[in-house]
Design a protein around this motif. Structure first.
Motif, short mmCIF file in Angstrom:
data_model
loop_
_atom_site.label_atom_id
_atom_site.label_comp_id
_atom_site.label_asym_id
_atom_site.label_seq_id
_atom_site.Cartn_x
_atom_site.Cartn_y
_atom_site.Cartn_z
N ASN A 2 -4.18 -0.55 2.72
CA ASN A 2 -3.17 -1.56 3.03
C ASN A 2 -3.87 -2.85 3.48
N GLN A 28 -8.29 -3.98 -5.12
CA GLN A 28 -7.65 -4.22 -3.82
C GLN A 28 -7.47 -5.70 -3.52
N GLN A 36 2.14 -6.66 0.75
CA GLN A 36 2.98 -5.47 0.70
C GLN A 36 3.04 -4.92 -0.72
N PRO A 38 3.02 -2.65 -4.01
CA PRO A 38 3.50 -1.27 -4.18
C PRO A 38 2.36 -0.26 -4.04
N ALA A 39 2.68 0.87 -3.47
CA ALA A 39 1.69 1.91 -3.18
C ALA A 39 0.87 2.30 -4.40
N GLU A 40 1.49 2.34 -5.56
CA GLU A 40 0.76 2.76 -6.76
C GLU A 40 -0.31 1.75 -7.19
N VAL A 43 -4.05 2.35 -4.37
CA VAL A 43 -4.46 3.72 -4.08
C VAL A 43 -5.96 3.86 -3.86
#
Length: 110
Positions: A2, A28, A36, A38-40, A43
């Motif tokens: 994150n 990243q 923010q 999206p999580a996908e 990873v």
């Protein structure tokens, strides 16, 4: 990973390299423009980066906070020190960098 974790890696890399500008070129880097994301899309546990003013110190960063280091074992993410030429970038790429300011230095994300 994150945004807070990215900032942590940037702070550590800036301190280790003695450089106030850390270029983030890997996947990243999306966290620069989209904190923010999206999580996908976030990873990966590693941040591909190099010190802008001292690119020769990328190995020092990787040796200190790279894969399987105590930093990685403690936090679950790490820095991958790369070279300036790891990515083939188009003309004008530097004008599209997104700053991520931290207390130790600024990450500049593609």
């Amino acid at each position: 990973m994150n945004r807070a974790q990215l900032e942590h890696v940037i702070r550590a890399a800036a301190t280790i390299a003695g450089d106030t500008e850390i270029v983030v070129i890997g996947s990243q880097a999306i966290l620069g423009r989209y904190p923010q994301a999206p999580a996908e899309l976030v990873v990966s546990a590693d941040v591909d980066l190099f010190p802008r003013n001292h690119p020769e110190r990328a190995d020092l960063i990787e040796g200190s906070i790279g894969e399987l280091s105590p930093f990685h074992e403690t936090y679950g993410y790490y820095a991958q020190g790369v070279g300036e030429r790891t990515a083939v970038l188009p003309e004008g790429w530097a004008s599209r960098l997104v700053p991520v300011p931290t207390a130790a230095g600024t990450g500049i994300c593609l």
